[in-house]
Each structure stands twice: as C-alpha cells, then as structure tokens.
Design an enzyme around this catalytic site. Structure first.
Site, PDB file in Angstrom:
ATOM      1  NE  ARG A 176      57.369  31.409  42.066  1.00 44.20           N
ATOM      2  CZ  ARG A 176      58.558  30.888  41.747  1.00 44.20           C
ATOM      3  NH1 ARG A 176      59.652  31.648  41.700  1.00 44.20           N
ATOM      4  NH2 ARG A 176      58.691  29.617  41.458  1.00 44.20           N
ATOM      5  CB  SER A 226      49.342  27.714  40.621  1.00 48.32           C
ATOM      6  OG  SER A 226      50.173  26.715  40.108  1.00 48.32           O
ATOM      7  CD  GLU A 301      51.104  31.686  41.722  1.00 44.79           C
ATOM      8  OE1 GLU A 301      51.077  30.674  42.453  1.00 44.79           O
ATOM      9  OE2 GLU A 301      51.851  31.792  40.742  1.00 44.79           O
TER      10      GLU A 301
HETATM   11  C1  FAD Z   1      49.802  27.472  32.449  1.00 46.05           C
HETATM   12  C2  FAD Z   1      50.526  28.439  33.345  1.00 46.05           C
HETATM   13  C3  FAD Z   1      51.598  28.008  34.094  1.00 46.05           C
HETATM   14  C4  FAD Z   1      52.298  28.903  34.919  1.00 46.05           C
HETATM   15  N1  FAD Z   1      53.369  28.420  35.610  1.00 46.05           N
HETATM   16  C5  FAD Z   1      54.109  29.283  36.352  1.00 46.05           C
HETATM   17  C6  FAD Z   1      55.278  28.805  37.040  1.00 46.05           C
HETATM   18  O1  FAD Z   1      55.651  27.631  36.970  1.00 46.05           O
HETATM   19  N2  FAD Z   1      55.986  29.703  37.754  1.00 46.05           N
HETATM   20  C7  FAD Z   1      55.625  31.022  37.830  1.00 46.05           C
HETATM   21  O2  FAD Z   1      56.345  31.791  38.473  1.00 46.05           O
HETATM   22  N3  FAD Z   1      54.513  31.488  37.214  1.00 46.05           N
HETATM   23  C8  FAD Z   1      53.748  30.654  36.474  1.00 46.05           C
HETATM   24  N4  FAD Z   1      52.622  31.119  35.839  1.00 46.05           N
HETATM   25  C9  FAD Z   1      52.205  32.512  36.021  1.00 46.05           C
HETATM   26  C10 FAD Z   1      52.739  33.494  34.943  1.00 46.05           C
HETATM   27  O3  FAD Z   1      53.109  32.764  33.799  1.00 46.05           O
HETATM   28  C11 FAD Z   1      53.941  34.281  35.408  1.00 46.05           C
HETATM   29  O4  FAD Z   1      53.612  35.051  36.536  1.00 46.05           O
HETATM   30  C12 FAD Z   1      54.473  35.209  34.275  1.00 46.05           C
HETATM   31  O5  FAD Z   1      55.786  35.567  34.598  1.00 46.05           O
HETATM   32  C13 FAD Z   1      53.638  36.461  34.059  1.00 46.05           C
HETATM   33  O6  FAD Z   1      54.108  37.113  32.894  1.00 46.05           O
HETATM   34  P1  FAD Z   1      53.119  37.937  31.957  1.00 46.05           P
HETATM   35  O7  FAD Z   1      53.923  38.601  30.897  1.00 46.05           O
HETATM   36  O8  FAD Z   1      52.019  37.069  31.440  1.00 46.05           O
HETATM   37  O9  FAD Z   1      52.551  39.008  32.974  1.00 46.05           O
HETATM   38  P2  FAD Z   1      51.048  39.527  33.152  1.00 46.05           P
HETATM   39  O10 FAD Z   1      50.176  38.394  33.582  1.00 46.05           O
HETATM   40  O11 FAD Z   1      50.636  40.313  31.971  1.00 46.05           O
HETATM   41  O12 FAD Z   1      51.259  40.508  34.391  1.00 46.05           O
HETATM   42  C14 FAD Z   1      51.614  39.990  35.663  1.00 46.05           C
HETATM   43  C15 FAD Z   1      52.042  41.158  36.548  1.00 46.05           C
HETATM   44  O13 FAD Z   1      53.214  41.728  36.018  1.00 46.05           O
HETATM   45  C16 FAD Z   1      53.014  43.109  35.694  1.00 46.05           C
HETATM   46  N5  FAD Z   1      53.828  43.334  34.497  1.00 46.05           N
HETATM   47  C17 FAD Z   1      53.828  42.636  33.330  1.00 46.05           C
HETATM   48  N6  FAD Z   1      54.754  43.117  32.497  1.00 46.05           N
HETATM   49  C18 FAD Z   1      55.370  44.140  33.152  1.00 46.05           C
HETATM   50  C19 FAD Z   1      56.419  45.044  32.822  1.00 46.05           C
HETATM   51  N7  FAD Z   1      57.052  45.005  31.633  1.00 46.05           N
HETATM   52  N8  FAD Z   1      56.776  45.974  33.740  1.00 46.05           N
HETATM   53  C20 FAD Z   1      56.162  46.055  34.943  1.00 46.05           C
HETATM   54  N9  FAD Z   1      55.159  45.236  35.308  1.00 46.05           N
HETATM   55  C21 FAD Z   1      54.782  44.278  34.419  1.00 46.05           C
HETATM   56  C22 FAD Z   1      51.519  43.275  35.540  1.00 46.05           C
HETATM   57  O14 FAD Z   1      51.093  44.591  35.835  1.00 46.05           O
HETATM   58  C23 FAD Z   1      51.024  42.296  36.583  1.00 46.05           C
HETATM   59  O15 FAD Z   1      51.075  42.877  37.862  1.00 46.05           O
HETATM   60  C24 FAD Z   1      51.891  30.248  35.010  1.00 46.05           C
HETATM   61  C25 FAD Z   1      50.787  30.690  34.261  1.00 46.05           C
HETATM   62  C26 FAD Z   1      50.118  29.804  33.432  1.00 46.05           C
HETATM   63  C27 FAD Z   1      48.956  30.294  32.607  1.00 46.05           C
END
Ligand code: FAD
Length: 330
Positions: A176, A226, A301
């Site tokens: 992670r 989570s 997290e």
């Molecule tokens: C129902 C649910 C289930 C989930 N299950 C999991 C799981 O099983 N495993 C897991 O790992 N995660 C899980 N997550 C967490 C989340 O989905 C992941 O961390 C996901 O990869 C975040 O992507 P995002 O585009 O929504 O990023 P955001 O939430 O928009 O951003 C997260 C971080 O990434 C940065 N960021 C986003 N895009 C970029 C980019 N292009 N360049 C640089 N930085 C960037 C942001 O600044 C921030 O620090 C879950 C979330 C939910 C709501």
C-alpha cells in the site's frame, strides 16, 4: 480566500475545465464536504503540466484527486484548487501484453475491459473503486495484492510541471505504498504488463471477487472503504479492525448523518447528510473504545482534506478536535 485572477489564469490553461464553488457533498464519493473554491478538470497531460507550473508560483493550496474514494472533505469547504484527473483523461491502448491507461480510467471498468481482451493478473483490483492513478499511488488492490506488481512504468508531471516517465524500479512499491506518495507529482498514465488468459475465466474470477465484496461490504450507501488500517499485532490477538469495533459494541452507532455500518463495522456510511465532524466523531469513538477495551490503537486508512488542502489520516484530525471523545457515554 482565492484571488479572482487565479480563475482567469487557469481558464487560459484549461479553457473548458474550470469551475468554481463545486459542492464536494454532491460530487465526492462519500458525499461529504463543502464548496471547493476552484475545480479544474484538464483535457490533456500538457494542461495538467500547465496547471502545476502555474500553481508552483502561487500561494493557494493545490490538491490532486481521482474519484475521491479514499478521501472526505471538511464540510466548511476547500479554499484552494482541486485538480481532478478523471473521465477526461481516461484513454486506454493495448499493445500485446502491454497496456497504457491514462490515470483517470476507472479501475473496475478497466480490469473488466482488459479481461474481455484476454489480459489478466489484476482481477484482485476488479472491485476496487477509483481511478488507476489513485490505485497506483496507493499500490492498492485486494487479497493482500497490489497493482504495483503489474506496473511497468508511469508518466508523471512533477510539481514544477515537468513530464517524466519512471520505471517500476523507481516507484518503490511496497504494501500500500509507492515512492510517489507525498512528493506532489501527478500521475498521468500507467503502463501495465499483464498476463494472457481466457476471457471467460478472467471475467468469472472478477465476478466472484465482486460478489464476495458485495456480500461483506455496505456498498448501497456512500462510504469511504475501510476506515481503519489492519495492524498485524492487533490482528493476531483481537482480529481485524471491523471485528474489534464490533466487539466493542459499536456496530450501528449513529452520529448525525453518519453511521458505523451494521453490515461491516470497519465502514462508516453516509445516511444522507453526513458532515466531516459526524464521521470524525465516530472515528474518535471507535479508536478510543477499542483502545480502552483491547489496548491497541487503530490508525485510519481514510484521509481527511482540510480547508487548506492538508491531507491527513482521519484519526489525526479526530484526535485534534476531540482527544478523548466516546459517544457511548452520552
Ligand atoms: C467501497 C470501497 C472499497 C474500497 N476497497 C479497497 C480495496 O479493496 N483495496 C484498496 O487498495 N483500496 C480500496 N478502497 C480505497 C480506494 O478505492 C483506493 O485507494 C483507490 O485506489 C483510490 O483511487 P481514487 O481515484 O478514488 O483516489 P482519490 O481518493 O481521489 O485519491 C487518493 C490519493 O491519491 C492521490 N491521487 C489520486 N489521483 C492521483 C493522480 N492521478 N496522481 C497523483 N496522485 C493522485 C490523491 O491526492 C490522494 O492522495 C476502497 C474504497 C471504497 C469506497
């Protein structure tokens, strides 16, 4: 507060992509937050670089977001510029086992489309919401796997707006984590190296993973995934955070519009009009009660975005606002 000249300068860089006063309670995944002063969605990598170049000389805070599935916003708003890497930057190209996906591509659709094209190895991410940019930054995935194993390189724009491609050795993936976290670079695309497979088998694998997640997680209401991280030492003795919170008697605990999910206690769901304070009070209560009953302190997290763009694990903000809150003592 935002200087009015900034909006004009951003519009020169991304003419169709600048909005003001965007309500994060309407557009963020958890539906929590207030107005974001400026919201920019560039169409091209060059526009992203241009925004970074401009903001490197400006005092206003800048935060890059994907689909906001790992964040929630202060309900008072965000007094800076949100740089959204989403649908406008989501093209995908395939060359043999190599796939180049722009950072805004949504992971569930991407994993499924690649399976249909006979490319696999990343089914574990098929049920993880969010963009491939967010997933790569967090080295996210499920079943204790991370996307990093299949990342060959990424194209980033650094905080000064210079573009560079970094190969996997330079990305420092561990559980992670990646070296890009906290360095201010924006991921523009990810080059994946996948494995050939039978489309039907790959899709069946994804469907199974998604079905088992839907059975466990409260996916029918907005949530942030989570809330607390699993700590191996606590896991050995007490179990995962969800079990510890449930044993502490907190399943279903409601504060304002937020609730510790009755389905899975490591999820906080938004029942309709949750504020960041509602979530943070539940975080504080779960943390303090689990500490009192087990001796283990759980860290978050999910991360909170402050009005000044500070991104911090939610427990740090909860501790600052209410150091010893326990809503069950009401
Ligand atoms: C129902 C649910 C289930 C989930 N299950 C999991 C799981 O099983 N495993 C897991 O790992 N995660 C899980 N997550 C967490 C989340 O989905 C992941 O961390 C996901 O990869 C975040 O992507 P995002 O585009 O929504 O990023 P955001 O939430 O928009 O951003 C997260 C971080 O990434 C940065 N960021 C986003 N895009 C970029 C980019 N292009 N360049 C640089 N930085 C960037 C942001 O600044 C921030 O620090 C879950 C979330 C939910 C709501």
């Amino acid at each position: 507060m935002i200087n009015p000249d900034l909006v004009g300068l951003l519009e020169q860089i991304a003419p169709d992509g600048v909005r003001t006063g965007v309500d994060m309670a309407e557009v963020s995944a958890w539906r929590i937050g207030g107005p974001a002063a400026v919201f920019v969605e560039p169409d091209t990598a060059e526009q992203v670089a241009g925004v970074l170049r401009l903001m490197s000389r400006r005092p206003e805070p800048l935060l890059v977001i994907g689909e906001t599935t790992n964040l929630f916003f202060d309900s008072r708003g965000f007094h800076g510029v949100l740089l959204r890497i989403g649908p406008k930057l989501s093209r995908v190209s395939i060359d043999g086992r190599r796939v180049r996906a722009q950072a805004g591509a949504r992971v569930p659709e991407l994993v499924r489309a690649l399976a249909e094209a006979g490319l696999g190895g990343i089914a574990h991410a098929g049920g993880v919401p969010g963009t491939i940019g967010g997933l790569v930054l967090m080295n996210g995935g499920s079943q204790r796997k991370g996307i990093g194993t299949h990342v060959a390189s990424v194209l980033v724009a650094d905080p000064a707006g210079d573009l560079q491609r970094i190969d996997s050795a330079g990305l420092g993936f561990s559980y992670r984590r990646s070296r890009l976290q906290g360095d201010g670079s924006v991921i523009l695309d990810a080059e994946l190296e996948l494995e050939h497979g039978e489309p039907d088998e790959l899709i069946a694998e994804i469907d199974e993973i998604i079905a088992s997640r839907a059975a466990k997680f409260p996916l029918d209401l907005p949530n942030g995934g989570s809330v607390f991280l699993s700590d191996p030492a606590m896991y050995e003795i007490v179990g995962p955070p969800g079990q510890a919170i449930e044993t502490a008697g907190l399943k279903g605990l409601t504060e304002g519009g937020a609730q510790i999910s009755p389905k899975h206690a490591n999820f906080i769901v938004n029942l309709g009009a949750a504020t960041d304070d509602d979530v943070l009070r539940l975080v504080a209560t779960a943390r303090n009660r689990v500490r009192a009953t087990t001796g283990f302190t759980m860290d978050c997290e999910v991360r909170h975005v402050g009005t000044d763009g500070r991104l911090r694990p939610a427990h740090e903000v909860a501790d600052e606002r209410w150091p010893s809150l326990d809503l069950t003592e009401r």
